[in-house]
Design an enzyme around this catalytic site. Structure first.
Site, PDB file in Angstrom:
ATOM      1  N   SER A 183      23.323   4.122 -27.268  1.00 51.32           N
ATOM      2  CA  SER A 183      23.308   4.027 -25.818  1.00 51.32           C
ATOM      3  C   SER A 183      22.296   5.043 -25.249  1.00 51.32           C
ATOM      4  CB  SER A 183      24.716   4.210 -25.255  1.00 51.32           C
ATOM      5  OG  SER A 183      24.772   3.800 -23.915  1.00 51.32           O
ATOM      6  N   ASP A 273      26.075  -7.535 -24.906  1.00 53.67           N
ATOM      7  CA  ASP A 273      26.069  -6.226 -24.253  1.00 53.67           C
ATOM      8  C   ASP A 273      25.795  -6.392 -22.756  1.00 53.67           C
ATOM      9  OD1 ASP A 273      25.706  -3.585 -23.454  1.00 53.67           O
ATOM     10  OD2 ASP A 273      24.617  -3.035 -25.267  1.00 53.67           O
ATOM     11  N   HIS A 302      28.669  -3.536 -26.024  1.00 53.87           N
ATOM     12  CA  HIS A 302      28.414  -2.094 -26.046  1.00 53.87           C
ATOM     13  C   HIS A 302      29.660  -1.411 -26.615  1.00 53.87           C
ATOM     14  CE1 HIS A 302      25.238   0.564 -24.551  1.00 53.87           C
ATOM     15  NE2 HIS A 302      26.174   1.450 -24.282  1.00 53.87           N
TER      16      HIS A 302
END
Length: 319
Positions: A183, A273, A302
């Site tokens: 991330s 995601d 995610h």
């Protein structure tokens, strides 16, 4: 396969929506010159946490604008030869994590350095000094001032400075240094390798901070990107400065920096995601000119993805 974004065929061809400033290269060369002129004043302090086969330290250094920046640094004991090192970068608002989760690399004979980002959950100093929103929102921090005041400019430089500090450690083989993270950590992995060309291998996992305009156009300026919507609502409700804003954000858009990467890249992407949309990640990946490969997880977003970190570990074993 369900889709929240483009088809996979389109993703593999997509080159981004956000603009790239015309002076992008000059901007970052000037930034790197500032970083290199900064006296790092490195300090290693033995940590309370210790294990029999490693030495653990709190590492502090002075970054650009005078901030004292913190990282955890671990190195194997009783190694006579220079060895590889891994740089680790954490997710948005987080910190460098616990000591114990770095020991898998130390056990393999690697040193590990894990950065605390300025102003987030760790021990690094945020020197501030900008107008506008400082309650949250590091993407937009400094947006109403000079592009040199963007907070992520300073954080990107911290990653490169940490890389150089680790490469200069007497125990580290500077030609065998890797970088990794997920991330925000994936974004900082890309930034680090773009600004420090000596990074040999990098493993960004669903990287953040890519293709801001695409995030906006998909109406996904929420969760990690919520500050983009908040900025317009608070400071430009009629979007009279939209073009200017996205152009300035282009300085800290990874799709505009990755062309500088020289190390081998192993990226991981989940096609479901909705936090960092796949197209934004492909916008960066497709512009990487170095040796690269991507693992694609069609059913994952995610989140923690089975087998992924084992494959990253295997990739890093050949540093």
């Amino acid at each position: 396969m369900p889709l929240i974004d483009m088809s996979l065929e389109e993703l593999k061809k997509y080159n981004g929506s956000s603009p790239c400033p015309s002076d992008m290269d000059e901007y970052w060369e000037r930034a790197l010159a500032e970083m290199k002129a900064t006296d790092s004043k490195v300090e290693l302090i033995p940590a309370e946490f210790q294990v029999p086969f490693a030495e653990c330290f709190d590492l502090f250094f002075t970054g650009v604008k005078g901030a004292r920046v913190h990282a955890k640094y671990l190195r194997p004991k009783n190694m006579d030869e220079k060895h590889p090192a891994i740089l680790q970068f954490h997710g948005y608002s987080g910190n460098s994590g616990d000591w114990n989760d770095k020991l898998n690399y130390v056990a393999m004979g690697y040193s590990v350095a894990a950065l605390d980002c300025r102003g987030q959950g760790g021990k690094s100093e945020d020197v501030g000094g900008v107008k506008g929103n400082t309650f949250n929102g590091h993407i937009i921090r400094g947006l109403d001032q000079s592009a040199d005041d963007l907070l992520f400019r300073q954080i990107f430089l911290d990653t490169a400075q940490l890389a150089r500090i680790v490469m200069d450690m007497p125990e580290v083989d500077e030609t065998r240094v890797g970088a990794m993270g997920g991330s925000q950590g994936g974004a900082l992995t890309l930034a680090c390798a773009a600004l420090e060309p000596g990074i040999k291998k990098l493993a960004p996992v669903y990287p953040f901070l890519c293709d801001y305009k695409r995030v906006w156009d998909m109406d996904l300026a929420k969760e990690a990107y919520a500050e983009l919507k908040n900025y317009f609502r608070q400071f430009d409700p009629r979007h009279e400065r939209e073009e200017e804003i996205f152009r300035k954000l282009g300085y800290i858009d990874l799709q505009n920096l990755v062309k500088r990467i020289q190390g081998e890249v192993f990226m991981n992407v989940g096609l479901m995601d909705s936090v960092c949309p796949p197209s934004t990640q492909f916008a960066a990946y497709n512009k990487i000119n170095a040796r690269k490969k991507m693992d694609i997880y069609p059913d994952f977003g995610h989140e923690n993805i089975p087998q992924m970190m084992d494959r990253v570990y295997t990739f890093m074993m050949s540093l």
